[in-house]
Design a protein around this motif. Structure first.
Motif, PDB file in Angstrom:
ATOM      1  N   ALA A 111       4.920   7.982  19.515  1.00 30.04           N
ATOM      2  CA  ALA A 111       4.360   7.866  20.858  1.00 30.04           C
ATOM      3  C   ALA A 111       3.355   8.977  21.085  1.00 30.04           C
ATOM      4  CB  ALA A 111       5.462   7.937  21.910  1.00 30.04           C
ATOM      5  N   VAL A 112       2.519   8.765  22.074  1.00 26.00           N
ATOM      6  CA  VAL A 112       1.637   9.818  22.555  1.00 26.00           C
ATOM      7  C   VAL A 112       2.052  10.112  23.991  1.00 26.00           C
ATOM      8  CG1 VAL A 112      -0.729  10.485  23.131  1.00 26.00           C
ATOM      9  CG2 VAL A 112      -0.297   9.114  21.091  1.00 26.00           C
ATOM     10  N   LEU A 113       2.260  11.383  24.268  1.00 23.80           N
ATOM     11  CA  LEU A 113       2.533  11.841  25.620  1.00 23.80           C
ATOM     12  C   LEU A 113       1.213  12.332  26.201  1.00 23.80           C
ATOM     13  CD1 LEU A 113       4.331  12.797  27.997  1.00 23.80           C
ATOM     14  CD2 LEU A 113       4.690  14.906  26.698  1.00 23.80           C
ATOM     15  N   ILE A 114       0.856  11.829  27.371  1.00 22.94           N
ATOM     16  CA  ILE A 114      -0.353  12.246  28.076  1.00 22.94           C
ATOM     17  C   ILE A 114       0.116  13.006  29.310  1.00 22.94           C
ATOM     18  CG2 ILE A 114      -2.529  11.485  29.104  1.00 22.94           C
ATOM     19  CD1 ILE A 114      -0.939   8.755  27.437  1.00 22.94           C
ATOM     20  N   TYR A 115      -0.356  14.236  29.488  1.00 25.64           N
ATOM     21  CA  TYR A 115       0.124  15.075  30.581  1.00 25.64           C
ATOM     22  C   TYR A 115      -1.038  15.668  31.370  1.00 25.64           C
ATOM     23  CZ  TYR A 115       2.255  18.893  33.136  1.00 25.64           C
ATOM     24  OH  TYR A 115       2.639  19.742  34.138  1.00 25.64           O
ATOM     25  N   CYS A 116      -0.929  15.631  32.694  1.00 27.07           N
ATOM     26  CA  CYS A 116      -1.919  16.190  33.611  1.00 27.07           C
ATOM     27  C   CYS A 116      -1.307  17.378  34.348  1.00 27.07           C
ATOM     28  CB  CYS A 116      -2.332  15.107  34.610  1.00 27.07           C
ATOM     29  SG  CYS A 116      -3.359  15.718  35.962  1.00 27.07           S
ATOM     30  N   PRO A 117      -1.838  18.595  34.169  1.00 22.68           N
ATOM     31  CA  PRO A 117      -1.245  19.775  34.786  1.00 22.68           C
ATOM     32  C   PRO A 117      -1.807  20.106  36.174  1.00 22.68           C
ATOM     33  CG  PRO A 117      -2.941  20.480  33.288  1.00 22.68           C
ATOM     34  CD  PRO A 117      -2.898  18.961  33.225  1.00 22.68           C
ATOM     35  N   HIS A 118      -2.201  19.116  36.929  1.00 23.93           N
ATOM     36  CA  HIS A 118      -2.816  19.353  38.241  1.00 23.93           C
ATOM     37  C   HIS A 118      -1.998  18.696  39.345  1.00 23.93           C
ATOM     38  CE1 HIS A 118      -6.307  20.875  36.116  1.00 23.93           C
ATOM     39  NE2 HIS A 118      -6.312  19.767  35.388  1.00 23.93           N
ATOM     40  N   THR A 119      -2.004  19.301  40.525  1.00 23.60           N
ATOM     41  CA  THR A 119      -1.238  18.754  41.648  1.00 23.60           C
ATOM     42  C   THR A 119      -2.041  17.772  42.495  1.00 23.60           C
ATOM     43  OG1 THR A 119      -1.830  20.612  43.083  1.00 23.60           O
ATOM     44  CG2 THR A 119       0.226  20.796  41.795  1.00 23.60           C
TER      45      THR A 119
ATOM     46  N   ARG B  85     -11.417  19.267  35.026  1.00 24.00           N
ATOM     47  CA  ARG B  85      -9.967  19.118  34.884  1.00 24.00           C
ATOM     48  C   ARG B  85      -9.571  19.165  33.422  1.00 24.00           C
ATOM     49  NH1 ARG B  85      -7.117  19.177  39.799  1.00 24.00           N
ATOM     50  NH2 ARG B  85      -8.063  17.771  41.280  1.00 24.00           N
ATOM     51  N   THR B  86      -8.290  19.275  33.201  1.00 20.48           N
ATOM     52  CA  THR B  86      -7.767  19.220  31.840  1.00 20.48           C
ATOM     53  C   THR B  86      -6.626  18.209  31.786  1.00 20.48           C
ATOM     54  OG1 THR B  86      -6.209  21.019  32.277  1.00 20.48           O
ATOM     55  CG2 THR B  86      -8.319  21.628  31.305  1.00 20.48           C
ATOM     56  N   PHE B  87      -6.405  17.697  30.599  1.00 19.52           N
ATOM     57  CA  PHE B  87      -5.193  16.940  30.319  1.00 19.52           C
ATOM     58  C   PHE B  87      -4.818  17.222  28.879  1.00 19.52           C
ATOM     59  CE2 PHE B  87      -8.578  13.913  29.352  1.00 19.52           C
ATOM     60  CZ  PHE B  87      -8.160  13.282  28.185  1.00 19.52           C
TER      61      PHE B  87
END
Length: 137
Positions: free
Chosen positions: A35-43, A124-126
């Motif tokens: 799997a690939v986990l995609i994560y966004c560190p922004h609120t 932004r970053t992900f």
């Protein structure tokens, strides 16, 4: 392997498709099953998987989110004035998982992966993380 990506958004509310970036990452990682986990560190930004065939779906989703979470609400108390962006981001969520099988993302015919901006424009970053399935699991 964890990899950081930078994305520049150009509007307050914007859905940017990142499906191809996720595909390329899976290929770079030689991920055949896992799997690939995609994560966004922004609120005030999030991630979603939804239709990518008709661009009106993105527009409709943003319009409905604006109706549900109006930008200006008399009861909002957050000093920055971006409560709507926080609510929209929480609704979308901070992460998505996509199964990889046979070296391919397991997405439906009409599905795409989107970075959802709700307080732009911004840089932004992900993050993407490959999760390899070990033999016999």
């Amino acid at each position: 392997m964890l990899k950081k990506y930078v994305i520049s958004t150009s509007m307050r509310d914007e859905f940017t498709e990142i499906t191809e970036t996720v595909r390329e990452f899976a290929a770079e990682q030689e991920l055949s099953d896992g799997a690939v986990l995609i994560y966004c560190p922004h609120t005030t930004a999030g991630l979603t998987i939804n239709e990518n065939a008709d661009p009106d779906v993105k527009t409709d989703m943003i319009n409905r989110l604006d109706e549900t979470f109006p930008w200006n609400h008399l009861k909002d108390r957050h000093e920055e004035g971006n409560t709507a962006a926080h609510l929209k981001a929480s609704t979308m969520g901070a992460s998505q998982h996509v199964i990889v099988t046979g070296g391919r993302l397991l997405l439906g015919v009409w599905q795409g992966i989107y970075f959802c901006e709700f307080d732009g424009p911004r840089e932004r970053t992900f993050y993407l993380k490959a999760i390899h399935n070990r033999a016999g699991e």
